[in-house]
Design a protein around this motif. Structure first.
Motif: not given
Length: 473
Positions: A92-99, A104-107, A419-422
């Motif tokens: 869950r925490r990882l999912g929230i981090f990616l979210w 931010v990347s799509f601002f 994100g691509t690295i992960l």
């Protein structure tokens, strides 16, 4: 979070394959969306500035995305769930981090609309008396308004996206191929082909550290990169591919509202489902290759044109001329009419990046909210989709004002690269560790994921080289 465990998901038969013509589509959308950055902007920029020095990186850069798309699509076809739902299942925490990172990347993706606006500004030189920047922003905002109205008026929103992207892809390929067949361009083809095997000469000009972000973006987004690559899962969902046929689609105001499920299903262990899965598995590989190879073909053509027409003159696409310089591509074959046609095409496939991205990010945001917060299910998925679509429109209309299109696109790309690295290790853990115990034996992965390991190693190396170039360590 009241999330249904994997072992508690209901089991259903894998739907019958509808036929190749009916099923193919997400890969074409993938290809057409990719045309908005790597194909039109950064690869031609690198070729026009440095000649064939970096061309040999193009083919492997495109192929690197195959294993990622394959694993992203596999999860959605077997469960009907989005890939982000799968990441949240992992942690869950990882999912929230990616979210948060994705958000931010799509601002900044409104920059694609203003980049398309550069073409329309050059085409019309209107409104009269406005600067090039003001004209570009005007046309960018106008294109956003048109696309937003189209989304709202559509029946099934994905169907609108797919049809429009197919049209743009066909026009682009035909136009670029016609330009590449002209004698001025074909004369450079032998030398260009040798450049695919490695650098053929010393770098044409000294390397500029400021181009590190452009090269990173060109390599990583040779196709789709960053969080854009996750869009493929959502296109498969609304296409109804595999088990996604059972989860519902988001519709426009012109269509009846459908119930869109967050949790998915698992395939029943039965001979009929096993046989159908083999067809869906072949479809997944073919659909991905349509996107990757189609993208590679068009990128090669824009690079060839940049080498033949821009490199000898030192012309570089940048600032508010991102689509203006390349208009010479079509002028070679069709003169002034060709130049004008290219500007129209460039405006279409740069602004269609805004269309497809606004749609996909709104889907992702709605999906994540419904997955993480059970109370959010009081609203249907379509209402959440419209809420986020409105917010994204407002945010991107504001961020378009902050800089020229190029720097804004780079900002989004560099953030998304994290994100691509992960993704490779996450996809391995999801599809090769977490999911298989809950699948019939015939649906489990058959091969070791060594291609994922290669992608991960390459992206990690790129991150190191980028930091070394930018920070000088």
């Amino acid at each position: 979070m009241n999330k249904t465990p994997l072992d508690a998901l209901p089991r259903r038969a894998i739907p019958a394959f509808p036929g190749w013509w009916a099923a193919l589509g997400p890969g074409v959308v993938w290809m057409a969306l990719a045309q908005g950055s790597g194909e039109l902007i950064w690869w031609p920029y690198m070729i026009a500035k440095y000649g064939l020095t970096f061309l040999w990186l193009l083919v492997p850069a495109c192929l690197l995305q195959y294993p990622l798309n394959l694993e992203i699509g596999r999860y959605t076809l077997l469960t009907g769930e989005s890939i982000f739902h799968g990441f949240i299942r992992l942690n869950r925490r990882l999912g929230i981090f990616l979210w948060l990172l994705m958000s931010v990347s799509f601002f900044w993706f409104g920059a694609f609309a203003s980049a398309g606006g550069t073409a329309m500004a050059e085409l019309t030189h209107w409104p009269d008396g406005w600067s090039q920047r003001e004209q570009s922003l005007f046309w960018g905002y106008l294109s956003i308004a048109v696309f937003l109205a189209a989304i709202l008026a559509s029946g099934v929103i994905y169907t609108l996206i797919e049809r429009f992207m197919k049209l743009v892809a066909v026009i682009t390929v035909v136009g670029l191929l016609s330009a590449c067949l002209q004698s001025d361009v074909t004369a450079t083809l032998p030398e260009f082909a040798r450049g695919l095997l490695g650098p053929t000469a010393a770098m044409a000009r000294p390397w500029e550290a400021g181009d590190a972000s452009k090269l990173l973006t060109a390599i990583t987004f040779a196709g789709l990169g960053g969080f854009w690559i996750l869009f493929y899962s959502y296109w498969l969902r609304d296409k109804g591919a595999g088990m996604a046929a059972w989860v519902g689609r988001i519709t426009g105001l012109g269509g009846s509202e459908e119930a869109v499920l967050s949790d998915g299903f698992l395939p029943r262990d039965e001979p009929e489902s096993a046989e159908r899965w083999q067809t869906w598995r072949r479809f997944l590989s073919a659909d991905i290759l349509v996107g990757i190879l189609g993208n590679l073909l068009t990128t090669l053509m824009t690079c060839l044109l940049a080498y033949a027409l821009l490199y000898p003159k030192g012309l570089l696409p940048q600032e508010y001329e991102l689509a203006v310089v390349q208009s010479q591509f079509f002028a070679v074959s069709w003169g002034e009419i060709g130049r004008l046609l290219f500007l129209v095409v460039a405006a279409a496939f740069l602004t269609d990046t805004w269309l497809a991205t606004a749609d996909a990010v709104s889907r992702i945001q709605a999906d994540i909210v419904l997955t993480l917060f059970p109370a959010a299910q009081r609203w249907p998925a379509r209402r959440w989709y419209y809420l986020f679509l409105g917010l994204l429109t407002l945010i991107t209309c504001f961020t378009m004002q902050l800089d020229a299109p190029g720097p804004l696109i780079l900002t989004s790309a560099v953030i998304g690269f994290a994100g691509t690295i992960l993704f490779p290790p996450l996809l391995y853990w999801l599809n090769h560790r977490l999911l298989p115990p809950h699948l019939p034996a015939w649906a489990s992965p058959r091969r070791r994921p060594w291609l994922l390991a290669v992608s991960f190693a390459v992206y990690l190396t790129l991150a190191f080289l980028y930091l070394r170039s930018v920070l000088g360590f």
